[in-house]
Design a protein around this motif. Structure first.
Motif, short mmCIF file in Angstrom:
data_model
loop_
_atom_site.label_atom_id
_atom_site.label_comp_id
_atom_site.label_asym_id
_atom_site.label_seq_id
_atom_site.Cartn_x
_atom_site.Cartn_y
_atom_site.Cartn_z
N HIS A 107 -7.53 -2.92 8.40
CA HIS A 107 -6.57 -2.83 9.43
C HIS A 107 -5.09 -2.49 8.55
N ALA A 108 -5.23 -1.97 7.24
CA ALA A 108 -3.90 -1.49 6.52
C ALA A 108 -3.71 -0.17 6.37
N GLY A 109 -2.64 0.03 6.08
CA GLY A 109 -1.96 1.63 5.71
C GLY A 109 -0.68 1.53 5.10
N VAL B 124 0.74 -1.19 0.05
CA VAL B 124 -0.14 -0.02 -0.11
C VAL B 124 0.83 1.07 -0.22
N ILE B 125 0.52 2.14 -0.84
CA ILE B 125 1.54 3.12 -0.96
C ILE B 125 0.81 4.72 -0.71
N ALA B 126 -0.67 4.49 -0.43
CA ALA B 126 -1.34 5.52 -0.04
C ALA B 126 -2.65 5.40 0.31
N VAL B 127 -3.36 6.04 1.26
CA VAL B 127 -4.70 5.61 1.92
C VAL B 127 -5.37 7.01 1.34
N ARG C 123 -4.61 -10.24 -2.09
CA ARG C 123 -4.34 -10.83 -0.71
C ARG C 123 -3.71 -9.45 0.05
N ILE C 124 -4.38 -8.94 1.20
CA ILE C 124 -3.95 -7.71 1.76
C ILE C 124 -4.07 -8.27 3.25
N GLY C 125 -2.72 -8.03 4.01
CA GLY C 125 -2.93 -8.26 5.53
C GLY C 125 -3.44 -9.95 5.51
#
Lengths: 275, 275, 275
Positions: free
Chosen positions: A247-249, A172-175, A202-204
């Motif tokens: 729960h990602a950043g 992830v490069i930006a939220v 798949r993310i986390g």
């Protein structure tokens, strides 16, 4: 047209003063804020902001980027042209990715002896960069502003990499404001086949299956992956907040795989074609 | 003049890029931010922002509103004229109240085949609405942008209602920066008598007695009700924060009654005159 | 050029509407935000913002400051010229320091009977100040806007004071986006010798030794004192947040002493020379 990308924040007088100096040089300059909310010293976020913006401005636009923790130190101030636009900012890497992307970059180290106000050691946005932007906007040639720079400081942005045939790893490069997770996986990086519509991301610890066309395709509260307006794969939650849901950043690992995860690579000599 | 009302936030590149595209179409456009801090997807707050702003801009101003959770879906993009101004945004209701208020609205569905950059499915502010604003600002006739739309999506904003003779019920529709509670009760809605100076406003469990002329009439820390600059009844705390003091926020019920609450309606045949 | 300094915040429609009214008077006005994030009613922060900004704008710039808790009360609205610039705002002290600093101030009380829209009692930024800015920008003479004011409301800003020979006491007057602590100690106030490079700055319970040239002189995470771009002594943490590190904020006491603290004043009759 002049754009501004800084970590000045919106509360202080800094952004306004920079504009005052530019307008003092050239009252006809048209000033557009890209962002003054870059986190303090965050070169990467400033670099992404420039990358995702510059090409949507008219040719000849001057893009000023001031994220400058080394202000007042011997780090060089830079003015450059690339892709028919101008770029001004410290030589600390903040301009490097956009200069590389815009192409045919020519850079000079700004000669700070050019007189303008006093030269402080804490606010070169006001004392060095704004007058430079003013001069460029008046048509002063780039090469008259200082000596050529061939060894500008580089900045590596996260790049996706293949970790198995058909499996790409990124992060992830930006939220963004809506909680959407912008990843380093670009349509271009995904290769000739582009983005497979049936891929799994798949993310986390969670997996989003399939890549959609637009956010509202998913039910309210349901996750959806899309290729966004800058060709980056993005994970969203329709009318929700993916960053919170997952729960990602920034920095969270993201893996893109074919829909049915393979346990082993395809047999040698038998090239696999995903599309 | 072009105004912008969006839920883009101030951190990202989105607002700047929209401006870049507009200036690319028309370098003479004068851009004014109304708000980029509309909560994500909050059509009502965007609608109030437009309602409270549009008439203070010169005739011919183009108002762009991008709060667009359905971006990329088949929802229509809209361009309209009303009250001598232009309005551009998605057909999801965000423009409906201001078009109704401005009067004599004529709307068209924007033909997105008009070429401009690429057409992404996540950023129509950049790819559809900004080029449309650019064209309108250059004098391109509204009707040439697409087919007329007669059935635009409606958006109901909270309206006050009489719940007993002389007693009006409404709600808090906005909390401003100072914590003032803006209510749906308008001077107009309160009828021919306008606002009774001796009315009582119940908000949550508390009551403010009397309607004042200005905030500083109350002692510091004391509550005061005023009719605000947009003719809405507002509950404030002088040099304080009414939202905190009253534990109130958007949606909190507000009841306006005559100073001495009546237990029964006035006798039939004897018309009551409040003023 | 017109600058705006307000406590309107960035979420509401207020700043945009003020701009609309100004552009309605004078479509050629060039509008620059200094800050709309002044804390509600904070006259001092608005005064510092103006002091640190006005001189960097071209002569003839009109600076509008609306921090106005007394809006609608009998407090006077003010228009003034000083130092070749114009200043517009309520007569509550917000303009006083910049008028004193710019010099040769001439002020008038704005005659609010000059017709423009309606005159609300809660939004004089829109109804009084913006039309005044518009008129001034069109060249309307200041003196035609109202009667001269000789007794404008004063505002005292924190001034440093000598508490012992060579020892100055001041306070933190601003915390900027990077957590840097801007103090009331100015190079000017420190006297003929200016700032001693070997001075010690006590802030709360901690002491920073020596005054540097720029932030990056200190190791990452280490404190550093510098004289900032407005000649104020500033305490920073290189690539860190001094406000957090020092548990300091606006009002925190700061004491500047010679490097080796003296326990007694120098002998009488023997003038001490720090430089």
């Amino acid at each position: 047209v002049v754009t501004l990308t800084t970590d000045f924040g919106l509360a202080g007088h800094h952004a306004g003063v920079v504009k005052g100096v530019i307008l003092g040089c050239n009252p006809a300059a048209r000033l557009v804020d890209l962002s003054h909310a870059i986190p303090p010293g965050d070169l990467r976020e400033a670099a992404w902001t420039l990358l995702w913006s510059w090409r949507f401005f008219p040719p000849g636009t001057i893009h000023l980027a001031v994220v400058d923790p080394g202000v007042g130190s011997p780090r060089r101030p830079l003015a450059a042209s690339a892709g028919g636009h101008f770029f001004v900012g410290p030589d600390n890497g903040v301009l490097d990715p956009v200069l590389a992307a815009a192409g045919k970059a020519v850079a000079v180290g700004i000669d700070v002896r050019i007189p303008h106000h006093r030269l402080s050691s804490t606010f070169h946005g006001r004392d060095v960069f704004a007058p430079t932007v003013g001069r460029l906007s008046l048509g002063v040639p780039l090469r008259s502003l200082g000596e050529p720079v061939a060894d500008r400081v580089r900045l590596e942005l996260p790049q996706p990499r293949a970790i198995a045939p058909g499996v790409m790893e990124g992060e992830v490069i930006a939220v963004d404001r809506w909680g959407n997770l912008v990843t380093s996986l670009t349509a271009e990086a995904l290769g000739e086949g582009g983005v497979r519509r049936d891929a799994a991301i798949r993310i986390g610890r969670r997996t989003v299956r399939g890549i959609g066309e637009y956010y509202a395709q998913a039910a309210a509260g349901a996750p959806v992956a899309v290729v966004n307006s800058n060709d980056h794969l993005e994970v969203a939650v329709n009318r929700g907040d993916a960053a919170r849901t997952f729960h990602a950043g920034r920095g969270t690992r993201v893996v893109l795989s074919p829909a049915t995860p393979r346990r082993s690579p395809p047999p040698a000599g038998k090239p696999r074609k995903d599309r």
